[in-house]
Design a protein around this motif. Sequence first.
Motif, short mmCIF file in Angstrom:
data_model
loop_
_atom_site.label_atom_id
_atom_site.label_comp_id
_atom_site.label_asym_id
_atom_site.label_seq_id
_atom_site.Cartn_x
_atom_site.Cartn_y
_atom_site.Cartn_z
N VAL A 122 62.06 -24.87 71.75
CA VAL A 122 63.29 -24.86 70.96
C VAL A 122 64.50 -24.96 71.89
CG1 VAL A 122 64.71 -23.52 69.37
CG2 VAL A 122 62.23 -23.63 69.05
N PRO A 123 65.38 -25.94 71.66
CA PRO A 123 66.51 -26.18 72.56
C PRO A 123 67.67 -25.23 72.29
CG PRO A 123 66.57 -27.74 70.76
CD PRO A 123 65.32 -26.91 70.57
N ARG A 222 55.27 -34.60 71.92
CA ARG A 222 54.57 -34.63 70.64
C ARG A 222 54.89 -33.41 69.79
NH1 ARG A 222 48.63 -37.51 71.63
NH2 ARG A 222 49.47 -39.37 72.64
N ASP A 223 56.00 -32.77 70.09
CA ASP A 223 56.44 -31.65 69.28
C ASP A 223 56.92 -32.18 67.93
OD1 ASP A 223 57.86 -29.50 68.09
OD2 ASP A 223 58.26 -28.65 70.07
N PRO A 224 56.30 -31.76 66.83
CA PRO A 224 56.72 -32.26 65.52
C PRO A 224 58.00 -31.62 65.00
CG PRO A 224 54.97 -30.67 65.25
CD PRO A 224 55.15 -30.85 66.73
N VAL A 225 58.51 -30.60 65.70
CA VAL A 225 59.66 -29.84 65.21
C VAL A 225 60.97 -30.31 65.85
CG1 VAL A 225 60.66 -27.53 65.01
CG2 VAL A 225 58.18 -27.84 64.78
N VAL A 226 60.96 -30.57 67.15
CA VAL A 226 62.19 -30.88 67.89
C VAL A 226 62.12 -32.28 68.45
CG1 VAL A 226 63.66 -30.24 69.83
CG2 VAL A 226 62.55 -28.46 68.46
N VAL A 250 51.69 -33.24 74.61
CA VAL A 250 51.55 -31.83 74.22
C VAL A 250 52.34 -31.61 72.94
CG1 VAL A 250 51.95 -29.44 74.92
CG2 VAL A 250 51.28 -31.14 76.64
N SER A 251 51.79 -30.81 72.03
CA SER A 251 52.47 -30.50 70.78
C SER A 251 53.39 -29.30 70.97
CB SER A 251 51.42 -30.25 69.69
OG SER A 251 52.04 -30.04 68.44
N HIS A 252 53.68 -28.61 69.89
CA HIS A 252 54.66 -27.53 69.90
C HIS A 252 54.17 -26.28 70.63
CE1 HIS A 252 58.09 -25.26 68.30
NE2 HIS A 252 57.25 -24.33 67.91
#
Length: 272
Positions: A122-123, A222-226, A250-252
């Motif tokens: 999370v940024p 590959r983060d689906p959120v950010v 890599v995912s979240h």
Amino acid sequence: MEIKARGYVFDVVEGGPADGTPVLLLHGFPQDAREFELLAPRLHAAGLRTYALNQRGYSPGARPTAVREYLLTEPAADAIAVLDALDIESAHVIGHDWGAQVGWLLAANHPGRVRTLTAVSVPHPRALRMALRVRPSQRARFAYMALFRSPIGERALLAGGGAMLRALLRPLGDRADLYVRSMRDEPGRLTGALNWYRALAGEQLAGVGTVTVPTTYVWSDRDPVVGRLAALRTGDWVDADYQLVALRGVSHWVPEQAPTALAEAALRRIQG
């Protein structure tokens, strides 16, 4: 161990050399301190002392019922109070997901208590807010939050033996069971965890200032959120030595999917 702070009892998992430099580990949703089980030994081997905090809503002794008790300023105050109870003046902070959000607040508002920050996934809240404003794709990534904030969030996530939670955590393999079981079996745990989402308001993100402590932000492609924009613009809100570490494939769930890469990034930051 159990730490009494702010009228609550927080579970804290400690490890590493007793005289090691302290590192505060802050987990995200729907995990808990166990998400750092693969990371912590790598930090211990480098001589660091870790304190993985089960945050409010997750520690059984720290589950207030009112949604307003989950405003981000509250878990940030919890972290400071836990450091006080441990007699730790300042610590390196590593936070993932919601734990990263808490880390950003700590670094921005209490720089004297944070030696370095390693924020994972999370940024900076201001970069995220900007991306939500200008990128429809980033808003689409956050569509799940409507369900999490709704009155039926608990029922939906736990239906079918926690099928939705399991799908969310699929990249973790068997480790997903750790968190699904806890959410299913502990009364009030999932409600406390979802209250973080229910309490979130845009003005909270807008109020986080520039960070002035050395910072690394770890993002995965590959983060689906950010999305990429928020990741790239996070450095705009750090007025100190800063590095963006972008992990590929890599995912979240970085602390459990890529603990070695995360340890390397965190140790580079911590060791200066």
